[in-house]
Scaffold this motif. Structure first.
Motif, PDB file in Angstrom:
ATOM      1  N   ARG A 112      22.319  41.706  19.615  1.00  0.00           N
ATOM      2  CA  ARG A 112      21.673  42.618  20.550  1.00  0.00           C
ATOM      3  C   ARG A 112      22.693  43.365  21.423  1.00  0.00           C
ATOM      4  O   ARG A 112      22.506  44.523  21.755  1.00  0.00           O
TER       5      ARG A 112
ATOM      6  N   LEU B 187      10.338  30.179  19.144  1.00  0.00           N
ATOM      7  CA  LEU B 187       9.678  29.023  19.746  1.00  0.00           C
ATOM      8  C   LEU B 187       9.284  29.318  21.190  1.00  0.00           C
ATOM      9  O   LEU B 187      10.032  29.938  21.946  1.00  0.00           O
ATOM     10  N   ARG B 188       8.117  28.830  21.574  1.00  0.00           N
ATOM     11  CA  ARG B 188       7.659  28.951  22.966  1.00  0.00           C
ATOM     12  C   ARG B 188       7.133  27.603  23.418  1.00  0.00           C
ATOM     13  O   ARG B 188       6.573  26.847  22.628  1.00  0.00           O
TER      14      ARG B 188
ATOM     15  N   GLU C   3      15.435  48.653  21.649  1.00  0.00           N
ATOM     16  CA  GLU C   3      14.340  48.780  22.622  1.00  0.00           C
ATOM     17  C   GLU C   3      13.780  50.205  22.705  1.00  0.00           C
ATOM     18  O   GLU C   3      12.607  50.398  22.992  1.00  0.00           O
TER      19      GLU C   3
ATOM     20  N   GLU D  17      19.274  43.814  15.873  1.00  0.00           N
ATOM     21  CA  GLU D  17      18.430  43.041  16.796  1.00  0.00           C
ATOM     22  C   GLU D  17      18.323  43.758  18.119  1.00  0.00           C
ATOM     23  O   GLU D  17      19.286  44.372  18.582  1.00  0.00           O
TER      24      GLU D  17
ATOM     25  N   LEU E  51       8.653  22.627  13.653  1.00  0.00           N
ATOM     26  CA  LEU E  51       8.672  24.092  13.650  1.00  0.00           C
ATOM     27  C   LEU E  51       8.563  24.638  12.224  1.00  0.00           C
ATOM     28  O   LEU E  51       7.736  25.510  11.928  1.00  0.00           O
TER      29      LEU E  51
ATOM     30  N   ASP F   1      22.887  35.060  12.035  1.00  0.00           N
ATOM     31  CA  ASP F   1      22.290  35.518  13.300  1.00  0.00           C
ATOM     32  C   ASP F   1      23.385  35.878  14.303  1.00  0.00           C
ATOM     33  O   ASP F   1      24.502  35.373  14.213  1.00  0.00           O
ATOM     34  N   ASP F   2      23.021  36.717  15.224  1.00  0.00           N
ATOM     35  CA  ASP F   2      23.924  37.036  16.354  1.00  0.00           C
ATOM     36  C   ASP F   2      25.311  37.479  15.900  1.00  0.00           C
ATOM     37  O   ASP F   2      26.320  37.162  16.538  1.00  0.00           O
TER      38      ASP F   2
ATOM     39  N   GLN G  47       7.900  37.939  15.992  1.00  0.00           N
ATOM     40  CA  GLN G  47       8.349  39.310  16.293  1.00  0.00           C
ATOM     41  C   GLN G  47       8.592  40.037  14.966  1.00  0.00           C
ATOM     42  O   GLN G  47       9.331  39.530  14.102  1.00  0.00           O
TER      43      GLN G  47
ATOM     44  N   GLU H 278      10.131  37.264  12.733  1.00  0.00           N
ATOM     45  CA  GLU H 278      10.982  36.122  13.135  1.00  0.00           C
ATOM     46  C   GLU H 278      10.153  35.210  14.021  1.00  0.00           C
ATOM     47  O   GLU H 278       9.521  35.673  14.982  1.00  0.00           O
TER      48      GLU H 278
ATOM     49  N   GLY I  46      12.980  44.420  17.488  1.00  0.00           N
ATOM     50  CA  GLY I  46      13.207  44.581  18.929  1.00  0.00           C
ATOM     51  C   GLY I  46      11.949  45.004  19.641  1.00  0.00           C
ATOM     52  O   GLY I  46      10.921  45.292  19.016  1.00  0.00           O
ATOM     53  N   TYR I  47      12.031  45.014  20.970  1.00  0.00           N
ATOM     54  CA  TYR I  47      10.876  45.410  21.773  1.00  0.00           C
ATOM     55  C   TYR I  47      10.415  46.819  21.409  1.00  0.00           C
ATOM     56  O   TYR I  47       9.265  47.177  21.604  1.00  0.00           O
TER      57      TYR I  47
ATOM     58  N   PRO J 267      12.854  29.789  25.237  1.00  0.00           N
ATOM     59  CA  PRO J 267      13.720  28.847  24.509  1.00  0.00           C
ATOM     60  C   PRO J 267      15.109  28.718  25.120  1.00  0.00           C
ATOM     61  O   PRO J 267      15.731  27.670  25.010  1.00  0.00           O
TER      62      PRO J 267
ATOM     63  N   SER K  10      19.449  25.314  13.999  1.00  0.00           N
ATOM     64  CA  SER K  10      20.566  24.942  14.886  1.00  0.00           C
ATOM     65  C   SER K  10      21.654  24.242  14.093  1.00  0.00           C
ATOM     66  O   SER K  10      21.451  23.864  12.942  1.00  0.00           O
TER      67      SER K  10
ATOM     68  N   ASN L  82      14.717  30.086  12.930  1.00  0.00           N
ATOM     69  CA  ASN L  82      16.074  29.832  13.443  1.00  0.00           C
ATOM     70  C   ASN L  82      16.467  28.361  13.246  1.00  0.00           C
ATOM     71  O   ASN L  82      15.690  27.459  13.532  1.00  0.00           O
TER      72      ASN L  82
HETATM   73  P1  C2E Z   1      17.656  34.902  18.679  1.00  0.00           P
HETATM   74  O1  C2E Z   1      17.503  34.166  17.413  1.00  0.00           O
HETATM   75  O2  C2E Z   1      18.731  35.910  18.756  1.00  0.00           O
HETATM   76  O3  C2E Z   1      16.267  35.562  18.940  1.00  0.00           O
HETATM   77  C1  C2E Z   1      16.064  36.820  19.400  1.00  0.00           C
HETATM   78  C2  C2E Z   1      15.856  36.830  20.857  1.00  0.00           C
HETATM   79  O4  C2E Z   1      15.928  38.168  21.328  1.00  0.00           O
HETATM   80  C3  C2E Z   1      14.455  36.309  21.232  1.00  0.00           C
HETATM   81  O5  C2E Z   1      14.528  35.718  22.500  1.00  0.00           O
HETATM   82  C4  C2E Z   1      13.687  37.615  21.379  1.00  0.00           C
HETATM   83  O6  C2E Z   1      12.555  37.503  22.221  1.00  0.00           O
HETATM   84  C5  C2E Z   1      14.733  38.504  21.990  1.00  0.00           C
HETATM   85  N1  C2E Z   1      14.480  39.941  21.740  1.00  0.00           N
HETATM   86  C6  C2E Z   1      13.928  40.532  20.642  1.00  0.00           C
HETATM   87  N2  C2E Z   1      13.910  41.846  20.799  1.00  0.00           N
HETATM   88  C7  C2E Z   1      14.456  42.115  21.979  1.00  0.00           C
HETATM   89  C8  C2E Z   1      14.695  43.338  22.707  1.00  0.00           C
HETATM   90  O7  C2E Z   1      14.423  44.456  22.266  1.00  0.00           O
HETATM   91  N3  C2E Z   1      15.291  43.230  23.905  1.00  0.00           N
HETATM   92  C9  C2E Z   1      15.615  41.992  24.448  1.00  0.00           C
HETATM   93  N4  C2E Z   1      16.173  41.974  25.635  1.00  0.00           N
HETATM   94  N5  C2E Z   1      15.385  40.854  23.794  1.00  0.00           N
HETATM   95  C10 C2E Z   1      14.805  40.920  22.571  1.00  0.00           C
HETATM   96  P2  C2E Z   1      13.905  34.289  22.685  1.00  0.00           P
HETATM   97  O8  C2E Z   1      12.618  34.183  21.987  1.00  0.00           O
HETATM   98  O9  C2E Z   1      13.946  34.048  24.147  1.00  0.00           O
HETATM   99  O10 C2E Z   1      14.885  33.366  21.972  1.00  0.00           O
HETATM  100  C11 C2E Z   1      16.165  33.173  22.452  1.00  0.00           C
HETATM  101  C12 C2E Z   1      16.945  32.411  21.482  1.00  0.00           C
HETATM  102  O11 C2E Z   1      16.436  31.094  21.389  1.00  0.00           O
HETATM  103  C13 C2E Z   1      16.957  32.892  20.085  1.00  0.00           C
HETATM  104  O12 C2E Z   1      17.835  33.940  19.914  1.00  0.00           O
HETATM  105  C14 C2E Z   1      17.324  31.685  19.316  1.00  0.00           C
HETATM  106  O13 C2E Z   1      18.697  31.543  19.281  1.00  0.00           O
HETATM  107  C15 C2E Z   1      16.704  30.601  20.102  1.00  0.00           C
HETATM  108  N6  C2E Z   1      15.451  30.219  19.472  1.00  0.00           N
HETATM  109  C16 C2E Z   1      14.230  30.794  19.619  1.00  0.00           C
HETATM  110  N7  C2E Z   1      13.353  30.148  18.846  1.00  0.00           N
HETATM  111  C17 C2E Z   1      14.020  29.173  18.190  1.00  0.00           C
HETATM  112  C18 C2E Z   1      13.655  28.209  17.245  1.00  0.00           C
HETATM  113  O14 C2E Z   1      12.497  28.108  16.822  1.00  0.00           O
HETATM  114  N8  C2E Z   1      14.603  27.357  16.768  1.00  0.00           N
HETATM  115  C19 C2E Z   1      15.871  27.448  17.213  1.00  0.00           C
HETATM  116  N9  C2E Z   1      16.753  26.610  16.720  1.00  0.00           N
HETATM  117  N10 C2E Z   1      16.267  28.373  18.101  1.00  0.00           N
HETATM  118  C20 C2E Z   1      15.354  29.236  18.572  1.00  0.00           C
END
Ligand code: C2E
Ligand code: CA
Ligand code: CA
Length: 688
Positions: free
Chosen positions: A612, A471-472, A648, A645, A503, A588-589, A454, A468, A666-667, A483, A528, A526
């Protein structure tokens, strides 16, 4: 009788039996003695009479013999010695008859003997007449007299003695028969007494046996009821010394078993430290609860307990757990079950399975934990997270419910929320979680994991400065798994340690390709909690950078504040080392936890990503706007670049730009997409 001791009873009974035996023997002896004495006496008496009669007879015959010789001796001179011998024989005969008379007198007189005496007198007279005739008239008339009278009297005298002898024999016969009859009677008496003794002994033996067997049986019943776990049945006090002692011993035994069992139960069911029911007890209660209908299970996990434990020592950790248990007990109504599951995990069972009610209850518990605890005057903020599962909605078995509660806690942690429901964490395939580890392992081997990218845009220039990696999981059956559905589980089970190296390698390779194609993109990955405390992390990253030739400044590692909390020392050391490598670090976050900027400032980080939740509708919600604006200002003070983050809408992006935010993601810019799609997207954007 039964109040007597068994010993006394036995002694009495045997004495009685012995007495009976002696009586029987004595009676028998006495009877037979008496009989034999009378028999002896009688036999002696009769034998004497017979003897005397025979003697009288014999001497009378002797006398007659001398008389006959006198009758044949004409010479007077020659008759003198014969007279002497004849007189002696007659005297002997008279002595025997005198004896007979005395014996007869003892018996009270006897006709035979009286008759014998009379005949003897006549015989004596006739004898005398014969002798006188010899001397006076000569041998011939004397001989005639002898033949006519004296001889006849002698014959009847002999006959009489024979009669007496015969009579005596008859009498003896009768007497013997009589004695035999009496013997028979005596024998019968002895038998009768013996039979009585036997019957009495048998009755006595039975009585005693019953007197012993009954209480012993009662004691056995008591012992059996104790053995079967029935401790409430009172032990009747036994009568008699020995049975009383036995019953008292049983009672003492029962009481000590009860108290020992209580102690063992306590050891088995109560957690030593907190005095709450332990895991074993919890599992039993759960088993019961599954049969009793709906309930809610709350799994409570203490945040950062490991950190507190290692920082302040185990003694403090133990006291903290005790205090937490106490507080929990005071917050939960007594009718609900509270237990300590292990280390810093507690469980609460309530009988209300309504989701809203469970949520409200969980929030009230969290509120109760908000007031800080004090340890040695030092304040400790204890933060708890609750995973909530509802029965039967969330699962039918203890293991499923517990697993989902665990996942819910992990989800709550991940979301930086106080509570999460099992239904949220388990997604749509709760029962497949068990096989999830195996599936994830396969996923790495079969290349089912991919990364989407993204873009991140610098607001000042609108250029794409970074991406960024997200993972899928392209699951063969479930399709694209987000994820959120497996990362918490992978973190919780430690499997993330296998995912992250893969990764990092994939992403760094991709980034180095972009770099070689001339793109200056900072690629974020990202990390952990477990990654951050992994001692191999720094060397892995250094090696990857060396291998791929990617400049360290083009790699950014995103960490959450909670990742820093579990083992702050190790985490900080690794962050320092990574920063020294030249790698960028990002928080993050930001805003979802409780890390303050003051805390962030002390970390070697370069970037801060506002969560977000605050960015969403930032142009409309004054509260969000205030938070984001102040965060931007403070970050700039601290020379951190700010990433917003989840922007939209164009309005949100515009607001962020106006308010001096550095970067937006973001989206509103683009959704995460595969590497190739991203390259195309970027090319199109640059040319378009
Ligand atoms: P995160 O690090 O906060 O990642 C951002 C999440 O927000 C991603 O969801 C992304 O798709 C989503 N996002 C981005 N822009 C927008 C937007 O405009 N609106 C909304 N509603 N969502 C948006 P995703 O990909 O489902 O990942 C969720 C979480 O999973 C991540 O939060 C992260 O904590 C974890 N994650 C994802 N990939 C990895 C990874 O490779 N390793 C680790 N350890 N954690 C991961
Ligand atoms: Ca992230
Ligand atoms: Ca984030």
């Amino acid at each position: 009788m039964s109040t007597l001791s068994i010993r006394t009873r036995l002694i009495l009974a045997f004495s009685l039996m012995l007495a009976l035996l002696v009586t029987v023997a004595a009676v028998a002896l006495q009877r037979f003695d008496a009989l034999s004495a009378s028999m002896n006496h009688f036999v002696d008496h009769q034998a004497r009479i017979s003897f005397l009669a025979q003697r009288a007879n014999q001497h009378a015959q002797h006398a007659a013999m001398y008389l006959l010789r006198l009758l044949q001796t004409p010479d007077r001179e020659q008759r003198v010695p014969l007279y002497l011998a004849m007189d002696a024989a007659l005297a002997k005969s008279d002595a025997a008859i005198g004896g007979l008379e005395r014996a007869a007198l003892v018996e009270g007189g006897d006709d035979d003997i009286r008759h014998l005496v009379a005949i003897r007198l006549q015989y004596g007279d006739s004898f005398q007449e014969t002798v006188e005739l010899i001397e006076i008239e000569g041998l011939v008339p004397a001989r005639r007299h002898f033949d006519e009278k004296t001889d006849a009297l002698l014959t009847s005298l002999l006959e009489e003695t024979l009669t007496i002898d015969g009579h005596r024999r008859d009498l003896m016969q009768i007497q013997v028969e009589e004695i035999e009859a009496r013997m028979q009677g005596a024998r019968r008496l002895v038998w009768l007494i013996t039979a009585c003794a036997v019957v009495m002994s048998a009755a006595l033996a039975m009585l005693i046996a019953r007197g012993i067997a009954r209480p012993v049986q009662r004691a056995v019943m008591v012992a059996e009821s104790i053995a079967s776990g029935d401790y409430d049945r009172p032990v009747a006090p036994g009568r008699g010394r020995e049975i009383g002692a036995l019953m008292r011993a049983l009672d003492v035994m029962r009481n000590s078993i009860v108290s020992r069992e209580r102690r063992i139960l306590k050891l088995a069911y109560i957690d030593e430290l907190t005095q709450l029911p332990n895991r074993t007890r919890f599992l039993e209660v759960m088993e019961q609860a599954l049969h009793n209908g709906p309930f809610a299970l709350f799994l409570m996990d203490i945040d950062r307990f490991g950190a507190i434990n290692s920082a302040l020592g185990h003694a403090v950790g133990d006291r903290l757990l005790t205090d937490i248990a106490q507080r929990l007990r005071s917050l939960v109504p007594a009718r609900h079950f509270v237990a300590r599951l292990g280390s810093d995990q507690f469980v609460i069972l309530t009988d209300d399975s309504d989701r809203n009610a469970a949520g409200a209850f969980a929030r009230s518990l969290l509120a109760g934990f908000r007031s800080p605890m004090t340890m040695d005057g030092q304040r400790l903020d204890v933060e708890a997270r609750l995973g909530i599962v509802l029965f039967p909605t969330d699962g039918a078995s203890i293991s499923t419910l517990l697993r989902r509660a665990d996942l819910a806690v992990a989800l709550a942690k991940h979301r930086h929320q106080g509570i999460a429901f099992g239904s949220e964490s388990a997604a749509e395939h709760p029962h497949e979680h068990l096989s999830l580890i195996g599936e994830m392992r396969d996923a790495i081997a079969n290349n089912q994991f991919t990364t989407h990218f993204q873009p991140k845009m610098r607001l000042a220039t609108h250029e794409i400065m970074g991406v960024e990696a997200l993972l899928r999981w392209q699951h063969p059956d479930r399709g694209l798994v987000s994820p959120g559905a497996f990362i918490p589980f992978a973190e919780q089970t430690g499997f993330i340690r296998e995912i992250t190296p893969w990764l990092l390698r994939t992403v760094v390779k991709q980034a180095s390709e972009w770099y070689r194609s001339g793109l200056e993109l900072v690629t974020s990955v990202n990390l952990s909690t477990l990654d951050l405390i992994n001692p191999a992390l720094v060397t892995d990253v250094r090696q990857l950078l060396e291998e791929t030739g990617l400049p360290a400044r083009l790699l950014c590692l995103e960490i959450t504040e909670s990742a820093l909390m579990d083992d702050p020392e190790a985490a900080l050391r690794h962050l320092d080392d990574l920063a020294a490598l030249g790698v960028k670090l990002s928080i993050d976050d930001y805003g979802s936890g409780q890390a303050s900027l003051g805390y962030v400032q002390r970390l070697p980080v370069h970037e801060l990503k506002i969560d977000r939740a605050f960015v969403s509708a930032v142009d409309q919600l004054p509260k969000n706007a205030a938070i984001v604006r102040s965060t931007i200002l403070l970050c700039h003070e601290l020379a951190l670049s700010v990433v917003a983050e989840g922007a939209e809408t164009p309005d949100e992006i515009a607001w962020l730009e106006e308010n001096g935010c550095d970067i937006v993601q973001g989206y509103g810019i683009a959704r995460p997409m595969p590497a190739a799609a991203f390259s195309d997207w970027l090319k199109a954007r640059l040319t378009g």
